[in-house]
Design a protein around this motif. Structure first.
Motif, PDB file in Angstrom:
ATOM      1  N   HIS A 122      15.793  52.315  48.613  1.00 12.72           N
ATOM      2  CA  HIS A 122      15.838  50.756  49.195  1.00 12.72           C
ATOM      3  C   HIS A 122      16.472  49.968  47.959  1.00 12.72           C
ATOM      4  N   ALA A 170       7.671  45.435  51.287  1.00  9.87           N
ATOM      5  CA  ALA A 170       8.062  45.287  52.390  1.00  9.87           C
ATOM      6  C   ALA A 170       8.768  43.955  52.654  1.00  9.87           C
ATOM      7  N   LEU A 171       8.017  42.694  52.010  1.00 11.23           N
ATOM      8  CA  LEU A 171       8.284  41.206  52.435  1.00 11.23           C
ATOM      9  C   LEU A 171       9.043  40.801  51.103  1.00 11.23           C
ATOM     10  N   ASP A 204      12.147  40.562  48.615  1.00  7.06           N
ATOM     11  CA  ASP A 204      13.373  41.192  48.005  1.00  7.06           C
ATOM     12  C   ASP A 204      13.685  40.629  46.705  1.00  7.06           C
ATOM     13  N   ARG A 228      11.520  48.235  55.699  1.00  9.12           N
ATOM     14  CA  ARG A 228      10.606  47.294  55.823  1.00  9.12           C
ATOM     15  C   ARG A 228       9.319  47.735  56.786  1.00  9.12           C
TER      16      ARG A 228
END
Length: 420
Positions: free
Chosen positions: A38, A96-97, A99, A165
């Motif tokens: 990822h 997940a939230l 970047d 995510r």
């Protein structure tokens, strides 16, 4: 069915923590194996930055086990377990939230520190609750942990078809459910005062030379167990030429674990000293790396499907032997650790044990990685397998030597005095 019947014989707290470990490993392996992909493919980060993010997560966990162990002794294992699962919920949600690098580093620290909290605390709680049935409790613990380690990557692969995510939020959701379940069901236990400072507790445990020697002797167990995720999957892929062959390694181990773990532990518990079985399990783990070495010594890939199957058999046989070795040794290792110190320092013992053997195992893994690279460059595919066999043999001999010196605790001699 026997697993469930045996599980019902334990107190509610132990049953909850067994299910908790299944959830912990499911949530962890649902996310972490796919995190590097990822970061590189979705977020475009360099390999160096990815290494920093993953390294910080590992360092936050391995380096702070001692904090989690001491907190368990002084504040109570229940609160530390709940706090650890809650922190991992937040950490995985940030993966997940977020970047940008700052958020990802915070997620790494939180998720790593979470593991440092609940890992020693869970083991300390089980050791205290299971009393004279510690070996059976940790055998069941191994069953649930291994099953979670199989289910997690499978579920993660399916969720990645949606996006990362979704996978990360699902992992966070699993830990959120575990946090609530423990807060509602896990009984609180009165905490006995240790009678000293935190630093004094650490000095007491670290001053026990037998304990430190035992922790260092376990470098083979941790190093070889980690090869279930590095060397054996790589060997299965190379032997068969099929990427999915790595999954067969985990499938073989999970099936063996579900069917044999409890039977093995209960049978061995009644036949001989624990230290002998730990040494025998380590020897079996060392032996596990010899069959795959025969395939790796050959040149080229498989010649057709039939040849791929034949080449896969030694690797799968090695995986089975490795899992059997872990099944023999690990429950008795977990059973012995609390016996090295006073009951008030059970969490500290587990915390320091994982710090010492974790550092040693990291060095061992670096050696295995070097051997993999050197073997590939020099056409010596057998080299990493031979290194692993030597690690296992050295650990088995170390435990046997400590047993011969009378340095290891037994159920009839629950504690070994610390020596400066």
């Amino acid at each position: 069915m026997k697993t469930w019947r045996e599980m019902r014989r334990f107190p509610l707290a132990v049953r909850l923590l067994l299910v908790n470990q299944f959830g912990v490993n499911t949530g962890f392996y649902l996310l972490i194996p796919y995190l590097a992909t990822h970061l590189t493919e979705n977020l475009g980060m360099s390999a160096a930055v990815v290494g920093v993010v993953l390294g910080i997560r590992n360092l936050s966990q391995q380096g702070l086990f001692i904090v989690g162990g001491s907190a368990s002794d002084r504040l109570g294992a229940r609160g530390v377990i709940i706090a650890g699962c809650a922190l991992r919920t937040v950490g995985f949600a940030l993966f997940a939230l977020g970047d940008d690098l700052a958020v990802l580093l915070a997620a790494s620290v939180l998720s790593g520190f979470a593991g440092a909290l609940f890992n020693p605390a869970v083991r300390a709680y089980i050791a205290q609750e299971a009393d004279e049935r510690k070996a059976e409790a940790f055998a069941l613990f191994n069953v649930f942990a291994t099953t979670g380690a199989l289910v997690g990557p499978l579920l993660g692969s399916a969720l990645l078809l949606v996006d990362f995510r979704t996978s990360a939020l699902t992992a966070a959701g699993i830990f959120a459910v575990l946090t609530v379940a423990q807060a509602l069901v896990l009984p609180a236990r009165k905490v006995a005062p240790s009678g000293g400072t935190v630093l004094g507790d650490w000095r007491e445990v670290l001053g026990n030379r037998a304990f430190l020697a035992f922790a260092l002797a376990m470098v083979g167990m941790f190093t070889l167990e980690n090869q279930l995720y590095l060397l054996l999957p790589d060997g299965a892929r190379r032997a068969t030429g099929w990427e999915g062959a790595a999954g067969l390694v985990f499938l073989v181990g999970t099936l063996a674990n579900l069917t044999l773990q409890l039977r093995l532990t209960r049978a061995l518990k009644e036949r001989g000293d624990r230290a002998r079985w730990i040494a025998a399990g380590l020897g079996l783990m060392a032996l596990a790396f010899l069959p795959p070495a025969l395939v790796s010594a050959g040149s080229g890939g498989p010649d057709g499907a039939a040849d791929a199957v034949l080449r896969a058999l030694p690797v799968l046989a090695g995986a089975l032997l490795l899992y059997l070795g872990v099944m023999v040794a690990q429950p008795f290792v977990m059973e012995l650790i609390p016996g090295f110190a006073r009951p008030e320092l059970t969490g500290t013992c587990f915390g320091i044990f994982y710090v010492v053997s974790g550092i040693a195992a990291a060095v061992g893994n670096a050696v295995v990685g070097w051997a993999m690279d050197a073997g590939e460059r020099g056409g010596a595919g057998w080299l990493p397998w031979a290194c692993c066999a030597l690690f296992g043999l050295a650990s088995a001999l170390g435990v046997a030597w400590l047993h011969r010196l009378g340095s290891l605790p037994t159920p009839s001699k629950p504690a070994v005095p610390a020596t400066a």
